[in-house]
Design a protein around this motif. Sequence first.
Motif, PDB file in Angstrom:
ATOM      1  N   UNK A 178       0.837  -1.204   0.000  1.00 59.77           N
ATOM      2  CA  UNK A 178       0.000   0.000   0.000  1.00 59.77           C
ATOM      3  C   UNK A 178       0.869   1.249   0.000  1.00 59.77           C
ATOM      4  N   UNK A 179       1.941   1.208   0.792  1.00 59.28           N
ATOM      5  CA  UNK A 179       2.833   2.368   0.855  1.00 59.28           C
ATOM      6  C   UNK A 179       3.499   2.624  -0.495  1.00 59.28           C
ATOM      7  N   UNK A 208       1.847   6.744  -6.868  1.00 59.92           N
ATOM      8  CA  UNK A 208       0.691   7.330  -7.562  1.00 59.92           C
ATOM      9  C   UNK A 208       0.139   8.548  -6.841  1.00 59.92           C
ATOM     10  N   UNK A 209      -0.213   8.356  -5.568  1.00 66.40           N
ATOM     11  CA  UNK A 209      -0.941   9.410  -4.856  1.00 66.40           C
ATOM     12  C   UNK A 209      -0.037  10.558  -4.447  1.00 66.40           C
ATOM     13  N   UNK A 210       1.134  10.237  -3.872  1.00 68.51           N
ATOM     14  CA  UNK A 210       2.009  11.286  -3.349  1.00 68.51           C
ATOM     15  C   UNK A 210       2.407  12.300  -4.411  1.00 68.51           C
ATOM     16  N   UNK A 211       2.840  11.850  -5.625  1.00 66.30           N
ATOM     17  CA  UNK A 211       3.171  12.860  -6.642  1.00 66.30           C
ATOM     18  C   UNK A 211       1.999  13.763  -6.989  1.00 66.30           C
ATOM     19  N   UNK A 212       0.797  13.175  -7.052  1.00 62.50           N
ATOM     20  CA  UNK A 212      -0.367  13.998  -7.381  1.00 62.50           C
ATOM     21  C   UNK A 212      -0.670  15.000  -6.281  1.00 62.50           C
ATOM     22  N   UNK A 213      -0.510  14.554  -5.010  1.00 63.58           N
ATOM     23  CA  UNK A 213      -0.732  15.475  -3.893  1.00 63.58           C
ATOM     24  C   UNK A 213       0.288  16.606  -3.926  1.00 63.58           C
ATOM     25  N   UNK A 216      -9.191  17.159  -3.373  1.00 69.24           N
ATOM     26  CA  UNK A 216     -10.307  16.209  -3.311  1.00 69.24           C
ATOM     27  C   UNK A 216     -10.034  15.035  -4.243  1.00 69.24           C
ATOM     28  N   UNK A 217      -9.557  15.364  -5.447  1.00 69.36           N
ATOM     29  CA  UNK A 217      -9.226  14.304  -6.399  1.00 69.36           C
ATOM     30  C   UNK A 217      -8.100  13.427  -5.858  1.00 69.36           C
ATOM     31  N   UNK A 218      -7.141  14.039  -5.172  1.00 67.43           N
ATOM     32  CA  UNK A 218      -6.052  13.267  -4.555  1.00 67.43           C
ATOM     33  C   UNK A 218      -6.589  12.313  -3.495  1.00 67.43           C
ATOM     34  N   UNK A 265      -6.312   8.436  -3.536  1.00 65.16           N
ATOM     35  CA  UNK A 265      -5.686   7.750  -2.400  1.00 65.16           C
ATOM     36  C   UNK A 265      -6.533   6.553  -1.959  1.00 65.16           C
ATOM     37  N   UNK A 266      -7.849   6.766  -1.854  1.00 65.00           N
ATOM     38  CA  UNK A 266      -8.754   5.676  -1.447  1.00 65.00           C
ATOM     39  C   UNK A 266      -8.728   4.552  -2.478  1.00 65.00           C
TER      40      UNK A 266
END
Length: 605
Positions: free
Chosen positions: A10-11, A17-22, A297-299, A303-304
């Motif tokens: 998960x990490x 994916x998520x961290x770069x977008x955030x 919000x999209x991030x 993430x979910x």
Amino acid sequence: MFFSIRNRLIFIFTALITVPFIILSILVPEYFITVMKKEITASSKQSMDQYSLYLRTLASQAEDIGKQVLVSETTQTWLDIVTSKNASKQEKIVATNNIQGHVNQLMVNNGNNMSITLYLEDGSGIWKDVGPLKEKEWYQEFTDENKVWTNSHPDESRYSSQRVGSEMVNSYLLPLYDFYSLESYGVIKVNFPTSFLEQSLDKVKPGKGNEQTYIINDEGENMLGGPISTSNENIETIIEKMKDTSKDTGLIQLNFNGEGHYIFYENLGIGNMTLISEVMTDDLFGEVYTLRRNMLILSSVLFVLTIIASFSISSRIVTPLEQLTNAMRLVEKGRFKEAKCIIPNQSDYNHEVGFVIHVFNNTIDKLNHFIQKHYEANLLRKNAEYKALLLQINPHFLNNTLEVISSLAAQGRTEDVTKVSIYLSRMMAYSLNTKSNLVTINEELSYIKKYTSIMKLRYDNDLEVLIDENLNTSHVKIIKFTLQPLVENAIKYSMESAEKAKVIITTVLVGQCLEIHIEDNGPGMEQSLLEELRSHKPSTSEGLLSNSGNKIGLRNVLGRLSISFGERFSYKINSTEGEGTRISLYIDGVEEGEEDESSKHNDRR
């Protein structure tokens, strides 16, 4: 467990994916804000510079007109006539008409909607009288504070009276004085409409919403009149910040009532006027903030989704490994039966995980068999150690008792010898009862009472024994001969050091913890021996079997209690040399009828 395989997957997915977008959700809007801030600052500065140039041009024209009026021969002639006591009324009227014509000519030539009037100190003017000048606020500030540029105020000249309604004006003031005598007689007032300045001021707005632009003086007063939505306290803060920067133009970021504000300012260089353009950050960057919120919000949604995808992909591998890990934890605690129940079915996993499950299952069976055999052997060894300790105590006590009988017989005290013999026989009967190694506190204290009766006969009135038995403890069970070695030592050492020995035995039940205290008034223990006993950890009886010398009875009691009750048993020893010793025994979790592990094993044998 944070470092489980599932959490690692998960990490990794989240990091990729998520961290770069955030990060982009934060950095991109911040970049836009930085660029917009630079552009807005440059645009605002340009607009304010243009307005400043425009206002300075008006001010220069007003100053030039005022000076032209002052140095005009027509003005000086009118001033001489109207201030002369010898001039006739006709001369004054002619002089006034001349100055009016001259002023009208200047206003026509100049344009910009400027009006000019001259007032004497009594309020008489070339157009109309307005009353004493000293009653006018703008004149008071002119004379007292030398403010040549006035705040917005109603125009009282004839020029304004020709229009509908009362017009607000700002004025440039110039002292009206005689060139020959240099004596001041009033003021020259050059007016220009406040609305004319406000219309141009509307163009100096950095935002698109609730921004406001105004001109203030050093006291924070609005030079163009009208209310300012910014409070006086906020205005004072703005003025202080401008003074701190020591710059004529710039940008100040402030926070009022939890809302961010951008304050653009520029010193106009006209009197003490400062141009202020104030806008809320939400008005400037509202669209960027909306973009940031939507991206965050999209991030969150991404993430979910990442977590769900990671969980789904890893479940086929991680779930059986987690069950296997939980089974290993139970095996580590010795709970083999429970571990066997939660091991996953090997047939459900036709890959390397299934092989690991098979090997671990066989390992549990072999380990359980080995531990069971070792446990049985250990019980036999512990029982042998316990009986060895018990045998070490009895000869020691018997030897001391026989010495007492011998001493009494030597003194010819046959009746006391008989009593001691009866007490000894009953004590031996108590010792030879091997049905159980556990006895009640009541039985143990009865044994102690017989023992102390023997010792009292030996020492006559030199021995005092007090037994304080709590009724709640009478049926609580402990191992045999817990108290006798401790009482024996207490009597022995107290009789050696004191004229009269005193021993106090106390039992009390606190919750489910049995407390036994033995106190004496003996010589106390040496510090080295006391530290040795306090640091002694009687977890096994190895070494206790070979103990010799001082306090052998105490060491044996501690060893036996430790073997019987394990971690439930603890003790404290408080001793002061020359004052006495207090030994406290604590057995936690006691119940009536309880038997220790070794005694149960003996009964089965």
